[in-house]
Scaffold this active site. Structure first.
Site, PDB file in Angstrom:
ATOM      1  N   GLY A  12       0.905  -1.148   0.039  1.00  0.00           N
ATOM      2  CA  GLY A  12       0.054   0.081  -0.019  1.00  0.00           C
ATOM      3  C   GLY A  12       0.842   1.291   0.004  1.00  0.00           C
ATOM      4  N   ASN A  14       1.727   3.047  -2.630  1.00  0.00           N
ATOM      5  CA  ASN A  14       0.990   3.762  -3.652  1.00  0.00           C
ATOM      6  C   ASN A  14      -0.401   4.424  -2.913  1.00  0.00           C
ATOM      7  OD1 ASN A  14       2.101   4.108  -6.595  1.00  0.00           O
ATOM      8  ND2 ASN A  14       2.472   2.013  -5.902  1.00  0.00           N
ATOM      9  N   LEU A  86      -9.317  -9.616 -10.376  1.00  0.00           N
ATOM     10  CA  LEU A  86      -9.917  -9.108 -11.394  1.00  0.00           C
ATOM     11  C   LEU A  86     -11.284  -8.495 -10.965  1.00  0.00           C
ATOM     12  CD1 LEU A  86     -10.515 -11.491 -14.624  1.00  0.00           C
ATOM     13  CD2 LEU A  86      -9.224  -9.404 -14.371  1.00  0.00           C
ATOM     14  N   ASN A 101      -6.223   1.444 -12.991  1.00  0.00           N
ATOM     15  CA  ASN A 101      -5.302   0.462 -12.429  1.00  0.00           C
ATOM     16  C   ASN A 101      -3.617   1.291 -12.769  1.00  0.00           C
ATOM     17  OD1 ASN A 101      -4.186  -2.120 -11.337  1.00  0.00           O
ATOM     18  ND2 ASN A 101      -3.727  -2.451 -13.378  1.00  0.00           N
ATOM     19  N   HIS A 103       0.055  -0.482 -13.621  1.00  0.00           N
ATOM     20  CA  HIS A 103       0.843  -1.606 -13.662  1.00  0.00           C
ATOM     21  C   HIS A 103       2.196  -1.296 -13.619  1.00  0.00           C
ATOM     22  CE1 HIS A 103       1.314  -5.936 -14.666  1.00  0.00           C
ATOM     23  NE2 HIS A 103       2.079  -5.552 -15.516  1.00  0.00           N
TER      24      HIS A 103
HETATM   25  C1  GAR Z   1       3.020  -1.476  -7.524  1.00  0.00           C
HETATM   26  O1  GAR Z   1       4.152  -1.440  -8.064  1.00  0.00           O
HETATM   27  C2  GAR Z   1       1.916  -1.802  -8.569  1.00  0.00           C
HETATM   28  O2  GAR Z   1       2.362  -1.080  -9.933  1.00  0.00           O
HETATM   29  C3  GAR Z   1       1.959  -3.105  -8.642  1.00  0.00           C
HETATM   30  O3  GAR Z   1       1.916  -3.720  -7.360  1.00  0.00           O
HETATM   31  C4  GAR Z   1       2.505  -2.549  -6.772  1.00  0.00           C
HETATM   32  C5  GAR Z   1       2.054  -2.423  -5.398  1.00  0.00           C
HETATM   33  O4  GAR Z   1       2.967  -1.832  -4.438  1.00  0.00           O
HETATM   34  N1  GAR Z   1       0.571  -3.695  -9.293  1.00  0.00           N
HETATM   35  C6  GAR Z   1       0.597  -4.588 -10.033  1.00  0.00           C
HETATM   36  O5  GAR Z   1       1.540  -5.376 -10.435  1.00  0.00           O
HETATM   37  C7  GAR Z   1      -0.887  -5.015 -10.746  1.00  0.00           C
HETATM   38  N2  GAR Z   1      -0.732  -6.091 -11.560  1.00  0.00           N
HETATM   39  P1  GAR Z   1       2.179  -0.876  -3.247  1.00  0.00           P
HETATM   40  O6  GAR Z   1       1.316  -1.950  -2.468  1.00  0.00           O
HETATM   41  O7  GAR Z   1       3.380  -0.635  -2.053  1.00  0.00           O
HETATM   42  O8  GAR Z   1       1.506   0.139  -3.597  1.00  0.00           O
END
Ligand code: GAR
Length: 192
Positions: A12, A14, A86, A101, A103
């Site tokens: 979390g 982000n 999903l 989203n 990625h």
């Molecule tokens: C982030 O890097 C995001 O882009 C990725 O998971 C991470 C979460 O980090 N998302 C995916 O790979 C979706 N397919 P966080 O929990 O520290 O924000």
């Protein structure tokens, strides 16, 4: 007020960055952070910042319970920030074009089921790619598809390992994701 729900499955960082970015914003608020994992650290980060949190299981997510919660809270936009399920049609139909989203690669490279987090960065290094980056997109019924609204790139050096790439990609996420969300929800052109 434009109300945002953030969905997380893990750390979390982000979500925390987005919450901090919109704190004190007059037009946009993060109303809730929700997760499919009770112990997702992203929920703790939200609570520490006095943001409401919620949990849903697979049944609640697909049978309309979670959708009703969004509607009761008056949620306008849903942000997926490290969320690994999903999104079911029942929610997609109601929030068409308003679920965003992020990625951690330059889609269509390294997307799809099972491609998330460090797995993406390991693949970039294994393939000796010279660049990687982020893709921000509205979602559809498939993993990591939908309409790309923004990409940003970073260099990958021959000496970089997956951790180095992750650090660069996270920096791009923190820099751009909140700003792109702001433009989207304010219905402004994605230009910087
Ligand atoms: C982030 O890097 C995001 O882009 C990725 O998971 C991470 C979460 O980090 N998302 C995916 O790979 C979706 N397919 P966080 O929990 O520290 O924000």
């Amino acid at each position: 007020m434009i109300k945002i729900a953030i969905l997380v499955s893990g750390n979390g960082t982000n979500a925390e960055n987005i919450i901090k970015y919109f704190a004190n914003n007059k037009n946009i608020e993060v109303s809730i952070v929700m997760s499919n994992k009770k112990d997702a650290y992203g929920l703790t980060r939200a609570r520490n910042l006095n943001i409401a949190t919620g949990y849903f299981n697979r049944e609640e997510f697909t049978n309309g319970t979670t959708l009703r919660q969004f509607e009761q809270l008056g949620i306008n936009w849903i942000i997926l920030a490290g969320f690994l399920w999903l999104v079911p049609d029942i929610i997609l139909n109601q929030y068409d074009g308003r679920i965003v989203n992020i990625h951690p690669s330059l889609l269509p490279k390294y997307g799809g089921k099972g491609m998330y987090g460090d797995k993406v960065h390991e693949a970039v290094v294994a393939n000796h790619d010279k660049e990687s980056g982020i893709t921000i997109h509205t979602i559809d019924q498939h993993y990591d598809e939908g309409k790309t609204v923004f990409q940003a790139t970073c260099q990958v050096l021959p000496t970089d390992n997956a951790h180095d790439v992750a650090t660069k990609v996270h920096a791009l996420e923190y820099e751009w994701f909140p700003r792109v969300i702001e433009k989207l929800v304010m219905n402004e052109k994605i230009e910087f």
